[in-house]
Design a protein around this motif. Structure first.
Motif, PDB file in Angstrom:
ATOM      1  N   ARG A 101      49.053  76.552  50.979  1.00 33.45           N
ATOM      2  CA  ARG A 101      48.940  75.432  51.979  1.00 33.45           C
ATOM      3  C   ARG A 101      50.177  74.550  52.381  1.00 33.45           C
ATOM      4  O   ARG A 101      51.060  73.986  53.225  1.00 33.45           O
ATOM      5  CB  ARG A 101      48.094  73.705  51.951  1.00 33.45           C
ATOM      6  N   PHE A 102      51.007  74.788  50.721  1.00 37.54           N
ATOM      7  CA  PHE A 102      52.072  74.205  50.708  1.00 37.54           C
ATOM      8  C   PHE A 102      53.047  74.974  49.621  1.00 37.54           C
ATOM      9  O   PHE A 102      53.453  74.694  48.801  1.00 37.54           O
ATOM     10  CB  PHE A 102      51.898  72.343  49.075  1.00 37.54           C
ATOM     11  N   PRO A 103      53.918  76.295  50.666  1.00 36.21           N
ATOM     12  CA  PRO A 103      54.785  76.986  50.395  1.00 36.21           C
ATOM     13  C   PRO A 103      55.857  76.414  50.199  1.00 36.21           C
ATOM     14  O   PRO A 103      56.578  75.109  50.561  1.00 36.21           O
ATOM     15  CB  PRO A 103      54.850  77.872  51.096  1.00 36.21           C
ATOM     16  N   GLU A 104      56.989  76.883  49.445  1.00 36.33           N
ATOM     17  CA  GLU A 104      57.552  76.046  49.451  1.00 36.33           C
ATOM     18  C   GLU A 104      58.707  76.265  50.412  1.00 36.33           C
ATOM     19  O   GLU A 104      59.414  74.866  50.039  1.00 36.33           O
ATOM     20  CB  GLU A 104      59.322  77.167  48.412  1.00 36.33           C
ATOM     21  N   ALA A 105      58.751  77.424  50.978  1.00 36.67           N
ATOM     22  CA  ALA A 105      59.455  77.005  52.645  1.00 36.67           C
ATOM     23  C   ALA A 105      59.246  75.267  52.798  1.00 36.67           C
ATOM     24  O   ALA A 105      60.402  74.622  53.829  1.00 36.67           O
ATOM     25  CB  ALA A 105      59.485  77.272  53.204  1.00 36.67           C
ATOM     26  N   LEU A 106      57.887  74.592  53.003  1.00 38.37           N
ATOM     27  CA  LEU A 106      57.851  73.545  53.674  1.00 38.37           C
ATOM     28  C   LEU A 106      58.204  72.368  52.298  1.00 38.37           C
ATOM     29  O   LEU A 106      58.878  71.574  53.512  1.00 38.37           O
ATOM     30  CB  LEU A 106      56.309  73.305  53.344  1.00 38.37           C
ATOM     31  N   LEU A 107      57.925  72.208  51.008  1.00 39.39           N
ATOM     32  CA  LEU A 107      58.038  71.393  51.053  1.00 39.39           C
ATOM     33  C   LEU A 107      59.755  71.165  51.247  1.00 39.39           C
ATOM     34  O   LEU A 107      60.379  69.860  50.682  1.00 39.39           O
ATOM     35  CB  LEU A 107      58.535  71.759  49.129  1.00 39.39           C
ATOM     36  N   HIS A 108      60.545  72.467  50.831  1.00 37.71           N
ATOM     37  CA  HIS A 108      62.013  71.808  51.060  1.00 37.71           C
ATOM     38  C   HIS A 108      62.886  71.696  52.023  1.00 37.71           C
ATOM     39  O   HIS A 108      63.048  70.742  52.367  1.00 37.71           O
ATOM     40  CB  HIS A 108      62.768  73.166  51.322  1.00 37.71           C
ATOM     41  N   ARG A 109      61.764  71.647  52.874  1.00 33.35           N
ATOM     42  CA  ARG A 109      61.598  70.682  54.677  1.00 33.35           C
ATOM     43  C   ARG A 109      61.793  68.969  54.604  1.00 33.35           C
ATOM     44  O   ARG A 109      62.573  68.733  55.005  1.00 33.35           O
ATOM     45  CB  ARG A 109      60.798  71.823  55.883  1.00 33.35           C
ATOM     46  N   TRP A 110      60.239  69.203  53.718  1.00 31.56           N
ATOM     47  CA  TRP A 110      59.718  67.579  53.560  1.00 31.56           C
ATOM     48  C   TRP A 110      61.206  67.183  52.671  1.00 31.56           C
ATOM     49  O   TRP A 110      61.525  66.158  53.065  1.00 31.56           O
ATOM     50  CB  TRP A 110      58.617  67.491  52.680  1.00 31.56           C
ATOM     51  N   LYS A 111      61.922  67.419  51.603  1.00 31.52           N
ATOM     52  CA  LYS A 111      63.000  66.758  51.138  1.00 31.52           C
ATOM     53  C   LYS A 111      64.164  66.768  51.782  1.00 31.52           C
ATOM     54  O   LYS A 111      64.964  66.106  51.799  1.00 31.52           O
ATOM     55  CB  LYS A 111      63.788  68.094  49.561  1.00 31.52           C
ATOM     56  N   ARG A 112      64.460  67.560  52.883  1.00 31.44           N
ATOM     57  CA  ARG A 112      65.600  67.261  53.641  1.00 31.44           C
ATOM     58  C   ARG A 112      65.694  66.395  54.695  1.00 31.44           C
ATOM     59  O   ARG A 112      66.265  65.451  54.706  1.00 31.44           O
ATOM     60  CB  ARG A 112      65.708  68.803  54.084  1.00 31.44           C
ATOM     61  N   ARG A 113      64.230  66.334  55.166  1.00 30.43           N
ATOM     62  CA  ARG A 113      63.644  65.292  55.809  1.00 30.43           C
ATOM     63  C   ARG A 113      63.819  63.614  55.467  1.00 30.43           C
ATOM     64  O   ARG A 113      64.866  62.717  56.207  1.00 30.43           O
ATOM     65  CB  ARG A 113      62.536  65.548  56.763  1.00 30.43           C
ATOM     66  N   ALA A 114      63.439  64.189  54.030  1.00 31.26           N
ATOM     67  CA  ALA A 114      63.564  62.559  53.516  1.00 31.26           C
ATOM     68  C   ALA A 114      64.775  62.496  52.739  1.00 31.26           C
ATOM     69  O   ALA A 114      64.989  61.107  53.013  1.00 31.26           O
ATOM     70  CB  ALA A 114      62.439  62.946  51.914  1.00 31.26           C
ATOM     71  N   ARG A 115      65.585  62.878  52.479  1.00 36.19           N
ATOM     72  CA  ARG A 115      66.792  62.843  52.430  1.00 36.19           C
ATOM     73  C   ARG A 115      68.073  62.369  53.385  1.00 36.19           C
ATOM     74  O   ARG A 115      68.269  61.545  53.512  1.00 36.19           O
ATOM     75  CB  ARG A 115      67.835  64.324  51.507  1.00 36.19           C
ATOM     76  N   GLN A 116      67.851  62.943  54.608  1.00 34.52           N
ATOM     77  CA  GLN A 116      68.356  62.157  56.167  1.00 34.52           C
ATOM     78  C   GLN A 116      68.016  61.407  56.146  1.00 34.52           C
ATOM     79  O   GLN A 116      68.244  60.559  56.623  1.00 34.52           O
ATOM     80  CB  GLN A 116      67.749  63.643  57.148  1.00 34.52           C
ATOM     81  N   ARG A 117      66.326  60.595  56.185  1.00 36.20           N
ATOM     82  CA  ARG A 117      65.711  59.811  56.141  1.00 36.20           C
ATOM     83  C   ARG A 117      66.703  58.394  55.375  1.00 36.20           C
ATOM     84  O   ARG A 117      66.611  57.449  55.747  1.00 36.20           O
ATOM     85  CB  ARG A 117      64.398  59.490  56.508  1.00 36.20           C
ATOM     86  N   ALA A 118      66.788  58.736  54.436  1.00 37.67           N
ATOM     87  CA  ALA A 118      67.056  57.530  52.979  1.00 37.67           C
ATOM     88  C   ALA A 118      68.621  57.421  53.504  1.00 37.67           C
ATOM     89  O   ALA A 118      68.655  56.047  53.816  1.00 37.67           O
ATOM     90  CB  ALA A 118      66.690  58.393  51.894  1.00 37.67           C
ATOM     91  N   TYR A 119      69.421  58.240  53.541  1.00 37.26           N
ATOM     92  CA  TYR A 119      70.325  58.342  54.555  1.00 37.26           C
ATOM     93  C   TYR A 119      70.829  57.654  55.399  1.00 37.26           C
ATOM     94  O   TYR A 119      71.871  56.508  55.324  1.00 37.26           O
ATOM     95  CB  TYR A 119      71.519  59.679  54.826  1.00 37.26           C
ATOM     96  N   ALA A 120      69.948  57.652  56.697  1.00 39.08           N
ATOM     97  CA  ALA A 120      69.747  56.922  58.046  1.00 39.08           C
ATOM     98  C   ALA A 120      68.989  55.191  57.090  1.00 39.08           C
ATOM     99  O   ALA A 120      70.100  53.753  57.653  1.00 39.08           O
ATOM    100  CB  ALA A 120      69.043  57.396  59.149  1.00 39.08           C
TER     101      ALA A 120
END
Length: 354
Positions: A101-120
């Motif tokens: 259910r949680f492959p590497e690609a999905l977790l990296h996308r979660w990480k990227r979105r979280a970083r962008q949300r924090a920057y904003a």
């Protein structure tokens, strides 16, 4: 693998305190799961380490025998922030017990979105914010005949792609139920052996190998099950939503597209300036075509634009976007055969509710 080998080398790959602090700050001290976003530091105790309800989790496992292990990964990278994601305690455990259910690609996308949300949130412009949209993801269900399994599959997919953030409340529930019914129809009427669900921006695709069964016919029928779910979906999201269906003789693709939120650069959407002769051929798969009017406009412009759209509406059902509120009301009065809507405003500071 024997028990003695599982976990070997884990201690050497653990994150140090500096990496943990970096990951927490990168995520804005919130869980990076897009349907959670829970604060990971509790109030009431200022002592270092107290009240923390978050963890730095490995994307690729810290040790052999655990989720997403990659034997050839550089040991230095394995324990670096590049291989970490900040999650609440619940989701840090969850990603370690379900690798499928949680492959590497999905977790990296979660990480990227979280970083962008924090920057904003901090007002930083070092990285452009990503639009509020679904996390890109594809999930596969091989046996879609067991209804509780289908329910869980659809709910997990929507949770993992952040659908609660894009479609809160009734809209989320309406889309979940519609997807469930469409998966059942793909099996029962389309002869599918399994289905793919794909999240792409403001749309969800259901893809399967099977016979031709157009879901748009469901919204035209009375009855329960799939027909009722599609009618309910349209009643909740209204003209913001469109359904596109294609079948190439083997593969069927059903797209649920929130065009009202996505804007013109989507399937089933076109700019009014592009309504040249023959435009409707490209939209055969769409149950409606969303037309976006552009440029500066005032009340005296509505007649010429509306007449052009009225002519186009004789060839395909149109949903018109882009008018300001007073212009939209005027256009709706003058051309009642057109569906004129305002683009929905997304509240970027609103966090999803549990």
């Amino acid at each position: 693998m024997v028990a003695s080998q599982k976990g070997r080398g884990r201690a050497a790959a653990e994150f140090n305190e500096a990496v943990k602090a970096e990951l927490a700050a990168e995520a804005g001290y919130r869980c990076a799961n897009p349907s959670c976003l829970a604060p990971t530091h509790a109030a009431g105790d200022t002592r270092v380490g107290e009240g923390k309800v978050g963890q730095a989790a490995h994307i690729s496992a810290a040790a052999e025998g655990f989720a997403r292990w990659r034997s050839k990964m550089d040991p230095a990278v394995r324990k670096s922030a590049a291989n970490g994601i900040w999650l609440c305690n619940v989701h840090a455990r969850e990603i370690d017990v379900d690798e499928k259910r949680f492959p590497e690609a999905l977790l990296h996308r979660w990480k990227r979105r979280a970083r962008q949300r924090a920057y904003a949130a901090r007002g930083l412009q070092t990285e452009p914010p990503e639009p509020r949209a679904l996390i890109r993801h594809t999930a596969w269900l091989g046996d879609a005949t067991d209804r509780p399994i289908v329910h869980r599959f659809v709910a997990d997919f929507m949770s993992d792609t952040g659908a609660q953030w894009l479609w809160p409340g009734d809209a989320y529930d309406a889309i979940r139920m519609a997807l469930y019914e469409l998966v059942l129809n793909a099996v029962e009427h389309g002869g599918a052996d399994g289905v793919h669900l794909r999240a792409r921006g403001f749309r969800i695709d259901l893809v399967y190998v099977g016979c031709d069964f157009n879901p748009n016919s469901l919204s035209m029928e009375s009855g329960d099950g799939g027909a009722e779910a599609m009618l309910h979906l349209h009643s909740v999201l209204g003209d913001s939503l469109t359904v596109a269906y294609t079948h190439n003789g083997a593969v069927a693709t059903i797209r649920l597209i929130d065009v009202g939120s996505a804007g013109p650069n989507q399937p089933c959407a076109i700019r009014s300036s592009d309504l040249v002769p023959g435009w409707e051929v490209a939209f055969e798969a769409c149950d409606a075509v969303h037309v976006f009017v552009g440029g500066l406009m005032s009340f005296s412009d509505i007649s010429s634009v509306g007449e052009r759209l009225q002519h186009a509406a004789s060839q395909k059902r149109l949903v018109v976007h882009g008018f300001s509120e007073p212009l939209a009301e005027s256009a709706a009065r003058r051309f009642p055969e057109l569906s004129v809507v305002k683009r929905r405003k997304l509240a970027d500071d609103q966090l999803p509710t549990s």
